[in-house]
Design a protein around this motif. Sequence first.
Motif, PDB file in Angstrom:
ATOM      1  N   TRP A  23       6.161   3.944  -1.952  1.00 47.35           N
ATOM      2  CA  TRP A  23       6.504   2.855  -1.303  1.00 47.35           C
ATOM      3  C   TRP A  23       7.511   1.845  -1.710  1.00 47.35           C
ATOM      4  O   TRP A  23       7.504   1.721  -2.743  1.00 47.35           O
ATOM      5  N   PRO A  24       8.122   1.609  -0.783  1.00 46.77           N
ATOM      6  CA  PRO A  24       9.186   0.408  -1.121  1.00 46.77           C
ATOM      7  C   PRO A  24       8.337  -0.828  -1.442  1.00 46.77           C
ATOM      8  O   PRO A  24       7.335  -1.167  -1.072  1.00 46.77           O
ATOM      9  N   SER A  25       9.162  -1.635  -2.449  1.00 48.60           N
ATOM     10  CA  SER A  25       8.183  -2.788  -3.096  1.00 48.60           C
ATOM     11  C   SER A  25       9.195  -4.087  -3.149  1.00 48.60           C
ATOM     12  O   SER A  25      10.281  -3.852  -3.191  1.00 48.60           O
ATOM     13  N   VAL A  26       8.498  -5.156  -3.149  1.00 49.14           N
ATOM     14  CA  VAL A  26       8.893  -6.457  -3.500  1.00 49.14           C
ATOM     15  C   VAL A  26       8.261  -6.850  -4.560  1.00 49.14           C
ATOM     16  O   VAL A  26       7.098  -7.212  -4.282  1.00 49.14           O
ATOM     17  N   LYS A  27       8.793  -7.219  -5.812  1.00 49.78           N
ATOM     18  CA  LYS A  27       7.929  -7.906  -6.757  1.00 49.78           C
ATOM     19  C   LYS A  27       6.681  -7.074  -7.151  1.00 49.78           C
ATOM     20  O   LYS A  27       5.636  -7.755  -7.414  1.00 49.78           O
ATOM     21  N   ASN A  28       7.040  -5.573  -7.258  1.00 47.55           N
ATOM     22  CA  ASN A  28       5.907  -4.591  -7.469  1.00 47.55           C
ATOM     23  C   ASN A  28       4.809  -4.832  -6.520  1.00 47.55           C
ATOM     24  O   ASN A  28       3.692  -4.268  -6.888  1.00 47.55           O
ATOM     25  N   GLU A  29       4.949  -5.353  -5.346  1.00 44.62           N
ATOM     26  CA  GLU A  29       3.838  -5.205  -4.296  1.00 44.62           C
ATOM     27  C   GLU A  29       4.513  -4.165  -3.139  1.00 44.62           C
ATOM     28  O   GLU A  29       5.469  -4.269  -2.698  1.00 44.62           O
ATOM     29  N   ARG A  30       3.591  -3.151  -2.684  1.00 43.40           N
ATOM     30  CA  ARG A  30       4.091  -2.376  -1.446  1.00 43.40           C
ATOM     31  C   ARG A  30       4.475  -3.365  -0.532  1.00 43.40           C
ATOM     32  O   ARG A  30       4.073  -4.416   0.023  1.00 43.40           O
ATOM     33  N   VAL A  31       5.541  -2.957   0.291  1.00 46.39           N
ATOM     34  CA  VAL A  31       6.045  -3.493   1.694  1.00 46.39           C
ATOM     35  C   VAL A  31       5.177  -2.745   2.660  1.00 46.39           C
ATOM     36  O   VAL A  31       5.218  -1.519   2.788  1.00 46.39           O
ATOM     37  N   SER A  32       4.513  -3.547   3.398  1.00 47.77           N
ATOM     38  CA  SER A  32       3.639  -3.118   4.252  1.00 47.77           C
ATOM     39  C   SER A  32       4.312  -2.380   5.484  1.00 47.77           C
ATOM     40  O   SER A  32       5.400  -2.463   6.023  1.00 47.77           O
ATOM     41  N   ALA A  33       3.288  -1.040   6.014  1.00 43.83           N
ATOM     42  CA  ALA A  33       3.690  -0.418   7.120  1.00 43.83           C
ATOM     43  C   ALA A  33       4.038  -1.181   8.314  1.00 43.83           C
ATOM     44  O   ALA A  33       4.850  -0.923   9.158  1.00 43.83           O
ATOM     45  N   THR A  34       3.301  -2.312   8.429  1.00 41.69           N
ATOM     46  CA  THR A  34       3.440  -3.353   9.517  1.00 41.69           C
ATOM     47  C   THR A  34       4.934  -3.748   9.789  1.00 41.69           C
ATOM     48  O   THR A  34       5.363  -4.173  10.588  1.00 41.69           O
ATOM     49  N   LEU A  35       5.566  -3.789   8.511  1.00 46.11           N
ATOM     50  CA  LEU A  35       6.859  -4.248   8.115  1.00 46.11           C
ATOM     51  C   LEU A  35       7.786  -3.382   8.650  1.00 46.11           C
ATOM     52  O   LEU A  35       9.229  -3.576   8.349  1.00 46.11           O
ATOM     53  N   GLY A  36       7.228  -1.885   8.924  1.00 46.53           N
ATOM     54  CA  GLY A  36       8.134  -0.926   9.085  1.00 46.53           C
ATOM     55  C   GLY A  36       8.620  -0.260   7.832  1.00 46.53           C
ATOM     56  O   GLY A  36       9.499   0.873   7.898  1.00 46.53           O
ATOM     57  N   ALA A  37       8.032  -0.222   6.554  1.00 47.15           N
ATOM     58  CA  ALA A  37       7.943   0.389   5.551  1.00 47.15           C
ATOM     59  C   ALA A  37       7.358   1.928   5.718  1.00 47.15           C
ATOM     60  O   ALA A  37       6.143   2.004   5.943  1.00 47.15           O
ATOM     61  N   TYR A  38       8.013   2.568   4.999  1.00 41.16           N
ATOM     62  CA  TYR A  38       7.103   3.950   4.789  1.00 41.16           C
ATOM     63  C   TYR A  38       7.608   4.714   3.478  1.00 41.16           C
ATOM     64  O   TYR A  38       8.624   4.361   2.891  1.00 41.16           O
TER      65      TYR A  38
END
Length: 95
Positions: A23-38
């Motif tokens: 999963w894409p991450s920001v500061k070692n946290e997953r970027v949410s699928a609700t933000l369009g991340a996969y």
Amino acid sequence: MRRSQDTQEAQINFDAPATLRKWPSVKNERVSATLGAYPYLVADGTLDDCIRQFMSKPASQHHLYEIHTAPQGELITAVLSVEQIVELARLRDFL
């Protein structure tokens, strides 16, 4: 060589096709699928290959990864969580 493990009347095919995804991450946290991340493809191979590559990643980043494979009975779901992957790695080591 086909390797499988009998566990609770289930057979695990570690040679099954699988993909390791992150999963894409920001500061070692997953970027949410609700933000369009996969999750994106990291490796394509067997379930065994993907487990080995997953286990070679830093434990602090394990939550960013998942393995996609064909379901196998009750133990192997289409998308494997960190806990499932770690347990499969432990089982595989007993072969």
